[in-house]
Design a protein around this motif. Structure first.
Motif, PDB file in Angstrom:
ATOM      1  N   ALA A 324      50.644  -6.169  18.876  1.00 42.28           N
ATOM      2  CA  ALA A 324      49.967  -6.406  20.148  1.00 42.28           C
ATOM      3  C   ALA A 324      48.478  -6.080  20.083  1.00 42.28           C
ATOM      4  O   ALA A 324      47.649  -6.848  20.590  1.00 42.28           O
ATOM      5  N   ALA A 325      48.128  -4.944  19.469  1.00 37.81           N
ATOM      6  CA  ALA A 325      46.723  -4.526  19.433  1.00 37.81           C
ATOM      7  C   ALA A 325      45.853  -5.563  18.730  1.00 37.81           C
ATOM      8  O   ALA A 325      44.765  -5.915  19.203  1.00 37.81           O
ATOM      9  N   GLY A 326      46.330  -6.063  17.605  1.00 39.16           N
ATOM     10  CA  GLY A 326      45.576  -7.077  16.876  1.00 39.16           C
ATOM     11  C   GLY A 326      45.429  -8.358  17.670  1.00 39.16           C
ATOM     12  O   GLY A 326      44.377  -9.015  17.614  1.00 39.16           O
ATOM     13  N   THR A 327      46.460  -8.720  18.408  1.00 39.07           N
ATOM     14  CA  THR A 327      46.408  -9.928  19.237  1.00 39.07           C
ATOM     15  C   THR A 327      45.330  -9.803  20.303  1.00 39.07           C
ATOM     16  O   THR A 327      44.553 -10.738  20.542  1.00 39.07           O
ATOM     17  N   VAL A 328      45.262  -8.653  20.951  1.00 43.04           N
ATOM     18  CA  VAL A 328      44.282  -8.431  22.016  1.00 43.04           C
ATOM     19  C   VAL A 328      42.863  -8.435  21.452  1.00 43.04           C
ATOM     20  O   VAL A 328      41.955  -9.063  22.016  1.00 43.04           O
ATOM     21  N   VAL A 329      42.652  -7.747  20.327  1.00 42.48           N
ATOM     22  CA  VAL A 329      41.313  -7.692  19.721  1.00 42.48           C
ATOM     23  C   VAL A 329      40.853  -9.092  19.322  1.00 42.48           C
ATOM     24  O   VAL A 329      39.703  -9.488  19.557  1.00 42.48           O
ATOM     25  N   PHE A 330      41.748  -9.855  18.704  1.00 37.35           N
ATOM     26  CA  PHE A 330      41.388 -11.219  18.308  1.00 37.35           C
ATOM     27  C   PHE A 330      41.052 -12.056  19.536  1.00 37.35           C
ATOM     28  O   PHE A 330      40.063 -12.805  19.535  1.00 37.35           O
ATOM     29  N   ALA A 331      41.856 -11.959  20.588  1.00 38.00           N
ATOM     30  CA  ALA A 331      41.615 -12.743  21.798  1.00 38.00           C
ATOM     31  C   ALA A 331      40.250 -12.429  22.392  1.00 38.00           C
ATOM     32  O   ALA A 331      39.532 -13.332  22.848  1.00 38.00           O
ATOM     33  N   ILE A 332      39.869 -11.173  22.383  1.00 40.66           N
ATOM     34  CA  ILE A 332      38.564 -10.775  22.927  1.00 40.66           C
ATOM     35  C   ILE A 332      37.429 -11.366  22.093  1.00 40.66           C
ATOM     36  O   ILE A 332      36.487 -11.971  22.622  1.00 40.66           O
ATOM     37  N   LEU A 333      37.501 -11.190  20.768  1.00 38.82           N
ATOM     38  CA  LEU A 333      36.419 -11.655  19.896  1.00 38.82           C
ATOM     39  C   LEU A 333      36.335 -13.172  19.863  1.00 38.82           C
ATOM     40  O   LEU A 333      35.237 -13.749  19.974  1.00 38.82           O
ATOM     41  N   TYR A 334      37.481 -13.831  19.720  1.00 37.20           N
ATOM     42  CA  TYR A 334      37.452 -15.292  19.650  1.00 37.20           C
ATOM     43  C   TYR A 334      37.006 -15.884  20.990  1.00 37.20           C
ATOM     44  O   TYR A 334      36.283 -16.885  21.027  1.00 37.20           O
ATOM     45  N   GLY A 335      37.429 -15.271  22.080  1.00 37.53           N
ATOM     46  CA  GLY A 335      37.007 -15.753  23.379  1.00 37.53           C
ATOM     47  C   GLY A 335      35.497 -15.705  23.537  1.00 37.53           C
ATOM     48  O   GLY A 335      34.877 -16.659  24.030  1.00 37.53           O
ATOM     49  N   PHE A 336      34.879 -14.609  23.077  1.00 35.71           N
ATOM     50  CA  PHE A 336      33.423 -14.469  23.218  1.00 35.71           C
ATOM     51  C   PHE A 336      32.681 -15.530  22.413  1.00 35.71           C
ATOM     52  O   PHE A 336      31.825 -16.246  22.938  1.00 35.71           O
ATOM     53  N   PHE A 337      33.003 -15.643  21.122  1.00 28.77           N
ATOM     54  CA  PHE A 337      32.229 -16.534  20.264  1.00 28.77           C
ATOM     55  C   PHE A 337      32.573 -18.009  20.488  1.00 28.77           C
ATOM     56  O   PHE A 337      31.695 -18.871  20.397  1.00 28.77           O
ATOM     57  N   SER A 338      33.819 -18.314  20.794  1.00 27.09           N
ATOM     58  CA  SER A 338      34.157 -19.704  21.091  1.00 27.09           C
ATOM     59  C   SER A 338      33.523 -20.128  22.408  1.00 27.09           C
ATOM     60  O   SER A 338      33.075 -21.275  22.562  1.00 27.09           O
ATOM     61  N   GLY A 339      33.449 -19.217  23.372  1.00 25.39           N
ATOM     62  CA  GLY A 339      32.767 -19.517  24.622  1.00 25.39           C
ATOM     63  C   GLY A 339      31.290 -19.778  24.405  1.00 25.39           C
ATOM     64  O   GLY A 339      30.691 -20.660  25.037  1.00 25.39           O
ATOM     65  N   SER A 340      30.693 -19.021  23.489  1.00 25.05           N
ATOM     66  CA  SER A 340      29.280 -19.241  23.153  1.00 25.05           C
ATOM     67  C   SER A 340      29.064 -20.627  22.563  1.00 25.05           C
ATOM     68  O   SER A 340      28.100 -21.324  22.897  1.00 25.05           O
ATOM     69  N   PHE A 341      29.965 -21.029  21.680  1.00 26.73           N
ATOM     70  CA  PHE A 341      29.864 -22.354  21.051  1.00 26.73           C
ATOM     71  C   PHE A 341      29.882 -23.452  22.111  1.00 26.73           C
ATOM     72  O   PHE A 341      29.025 -24.348  22.124  1.00 26.73           O
ATOM     73  N   LEU A 342      30.823 -23.389  23.034  1.00 24.94           N
ATOM     74  CA  LEU A 342      30.937 -24.423  24.063  1.00 24.94           C
ATOM     75  C   LEU A 342      29.733 -24.431  24.999  1.00 24.94           C
ATOM     76  O   LEU A 342      29.267 -25.498  25.413  1.00 24.94           O
ATOM     77  N   SER A 343      29.227 -23.268  25.348  1.00 25.68           N
ATOM     78  CA  SER A 343      28.147 -23.204  26.327  1.00 25.68           C
ATOM     79  C   SER A 343      26.813 -23.686  25.764  1.00 25.68           C
ATOM     80  O   SER A 343      25.934 -24.110  26.522  1.00 25.68           O
ATOM     81  N   LEU A 344      26.650 -23.644  24.444  1.00 27.39           N
ATOM     82  CA  LEU A 344      25.379 -24.044  23.842  1.00 27.39           C
ATOM     83  C   LEU A 344      25.308 -25.535  23.513  1.00 27.39           C
ATOM     84  O   LEU A 344      24.216 -26.067  23.296  1.00 27.39           O
ATOM     85  N   LEU A 345      26.454 -26.221  23.479  1.00 29.94           N
ATOM     86  CA  LEU A 345      26.433 -27.646  23.135  1.00 29.94           C
ATOM     87  C   LEU A 345      25.724 -28.509  24.179  1.00 29.94           C
ATOM     88  O   LEU A 345      24.917 -29.374  23.810  1.00 29.94           O
ATOM     89  N   PRO A 346      26.000 -28.345  25.493  1.00 30.32           N
ATOM     90  CA  PRO A 346      25.282 -29.179  26.466  1.00 30.32           C
ATOM     91  C   PRO A 346      23.763 -29.010  26.428  1.00 30.32           C
ATOM     92  O   PRO A 346      23.035 -30.009  26.366  1.00 30.32           O
ATOM     93  N   PRO A 347      23.217 -27.780  26.445  1.00 24.43           N
ATOM     94  CA  PRO A 347      21.755 -27.670  26.360  1.00 24.43           C
ATOM     95  C   PRO A 347      21.208 -28.147  25.017  1.00 24.43           C
ATOM     96  O   PRO A 347      20.058 -28.596  24.951  1.00 24.43           O
ATOM     97  N   LEU A 348      22.009 -28.075  23.950  1.00 21.03           N
ATOM     98  CA  LEU A 348      21.549 -28.606  22.668  1.00 21.03           C
ATOM     99  C   LEU A 348      21.338 -30.116  22.767  1.00 21.03           C
ATOM    100  O   LEU A 348      20.294 -30.636  22.354  1.00 21.03           O
ATOM    101  N   ALA A 349      22.327 -30.823  23.321  1.00 18.54           N
ATOM    102  CA  ALA A 349      22.191 -32.270  23.480  1.00 18.54           C
ATOM    103  C   ALA A 349      21.042 -32.608  24.417  1.00 18.54           C
ATOM    104  O   ALA A 349      20.280 -33.552  24.167  1.00 18.54           O
ATOM    105  N   ALA A 350      20.884 -31.833  25.490  1.00 25.15           N
ATOM    106  CA  ALA A 350      19.804 -32.088  26.440  1.00 25.15           C
ATOM    107  C   ALA A 350      18.438 -31.848  25.808  1.00 25.15           C
ATOM    108  O   ALA A 350      17.476 -32.563  26.091  1.00 25.15           O
ATOM    109  N   SER A 351      18.341 -30.844  24.941  1.00 21.36           N
ATOM    110  CA  SER A 351      17.057 -30.512  24.324  1.00 21.36           C
ATOM    111  C   SER A 351      16.583 -31.586  23.361  1.00 21.36           C
ATOM    112  O   SER A 351      15.396 -31.661  23.039  1.00 21.36           O
TER     113      SER A 351
END
Length: 425
Positions: A324-351
């Motif tokens: 369980a602990a490893g699952t939670v840690v992975f979910a937190i880290l992957y959520g942060f960086f995958s969210g960053s990837f998605l949020s930067l694509l629209p302004p990248l295309a716009a730029s």
């Protein structure tokens, strides 16, 4: 009169170096009441559409364990929905640039909510009914909503555009928290599948109704020449960024589709496993805002490349998840960086657009190409996972494709840097 320092910085963000001049474009106003209301309306739209897609892991687990079809066939439902969500940006972006924002939002909202109610009438073990309503209907409806809701932010922001778009796309995270918890509690509780889905449909309908009245298109602008596909295809930074996004999306959604199922099959308590998607999406709230603020300082490419690479490296960490602990840690880290990837694509295309009048087309075409990665990525993972659930194959595939995408986006940065240098010379 020469441009002020602020105007120059603004054009560095909006225009490719080879196209910048003080006569190219009249910059939109920076903020204001209507701008913030439009941000809120876009946030609600993304909450109800992309946020719902982030809950597909609930359906993947439900359909797989109910025996409706193999994991591969079921993943086609989610990947088709994501494909149309992003890929419909090509026609919806064009309609947006032509001034049909309101009409597109109405049609998209009606189709999306109607398809969700049709899903509530489908039998969970009838594959074709689920595919038509959830994959095609909800996918096309959400696709008519997503890109216009993002593109309209360019009517109100220029220098702070990454920040505004980052706030809007946090709706994906909040929706990805609310919908999985809601669906798991209702579907697996006394409410059942039909009314659980209907409850989520009523929520989405209310959010989209409010969102429609919160968003304000900017004043009509003189028609600018829309770039031909030849111009887009020969724009090296733009095309390498698009291809890199396509490759990254091949593996990007593996944890969103399979983490809940993976955790349950590895013996993690089912109650905790039901919350893995919510944990991942909660963490991504910060990932969709903080890196966008960083991008305003160091540049979008300089932020996106390492974040994409880290996201790929994190996928390999799934090999170490056994409790369980490893699952939670992975979910937190992957959520942060995958969210960053998605949020930067629209302004990248716009730029990479020459001016604000072609942002819809640029973003739409970019999302259309990248959407094919979303379409085939999930089924590829389902195929190589197989009926015996050999997790090592999809883990390696997803990690490698994300790293490959980071490499291609880095090449796009090199081309953009060369263009900047040649312009200065």
């Amino acid at each position: 009169m020469s441009d002020s320092m602020e105007e120059k910085a603004t054009k560095e963000l909006i225009l490719p170096p080879s196209e910048r001049s003080s006569e190219d474009v009249e910059l939109p106003p920076e903020g204001g009441t209507k701008a913030w209301l439009t941000v809120f309306g876009g946030w609600l739209t993304v909450f109800a559409t992309f946020g719902y897609v982030n809950a597909f892991g609930v359906y993947q687990d439900l359909y797989t364990r109910s025996g409706a079809a193999s994991a591969e066939r079921i993943s086609w439902i989610g990947s088709t929905q994501i494909f149309f969500l992003i890929g419909m940006g090509l026609p919806s972006g064009k309609l947006f640039d032509m001034g049909y924002f309101r009409s597109t939002m109405i049609v998209g909202s009606v189709l999306y909510v109607f398809s969700m109610f049709m899903l509530s009438l489908a039998h969970p073990d009838k594959y074709y009914q689920i595919f038509l309503s959830q994959g095609l209907g909800m996918g096309i409806g959400s696709g008519l909503l997503y890109v216009p809701a993002m593109s309209i932010q360019a009517h109100h922001w220029h220098k702070r555009r990454p920040m505004a778009m980052g706030i809007v796309i946090t709706g994906t995270s909040f929706g990805g928290v609310v919908y999985p918890i809601m669906l798991n509690q209702l579907i697996h509780g006394k409410t059942g599948f039909a009314w659980g889905v209907r409850a989520s449909a009523f929520l989405s309908m209310g959010l989209l109704f409010i969102a429609y009245f919160m968003m304000f298109p900017g004043p009509p602008k003189p028609k600018a020449s829309i770039p031909s596909f030849k111009i887009l295809l020969t724009d090296a930074p733009y095309m390498f960024a698009i291809i890199g996004s396509f490759v990254a999306f091949l593996g990007f959604f593996f944890p969103y589709f399979y983490l809940q199922l993976y955790a349950i099959l590895k013996g993690v308590d089912s109650t905790l496993a039901f919350y893995t998607l919510a944990i991942m999406n909660t963490s991504s709230i910060f990932g969709r805002t903080l890196p966008n603020l960083l991008a305003e300082r160091i540049g979008i490419f300089n932020t996106l490349v390492p974040i994409t690479a880290i996201t790929g490296i994190l996928v390999f960490a799934v090999f170490g998840i056994t409790e369980a602990a490893g699952t939670v840690v992975f979910a937190i880290l992957y959520g942060f960086f995958s969210g960053s990837f998605l949020s930067l694509l629209p302004p990248l295309a716009a730029s990479l657009a020459r001016d604000a009048s072609e942002i819809g087309v640029r973003m739409g075409f970019a999302f259309f190409v990248a959407a094919f990665g979303c379409l085939v990525g999930g089924p590829i993972n389902g195929t190589i996972l197989g009926p015996t659930f050999n997790w090592s194959k999809p883990i390696v595939f997803s990690g490698v494709t994300l790293l490959g995408g980071a490499g291609l986006i880095f090449i796009a940065r090199i081309f953009q840097q060369k263009r900047t240098m040649s312009q200065r010379i």
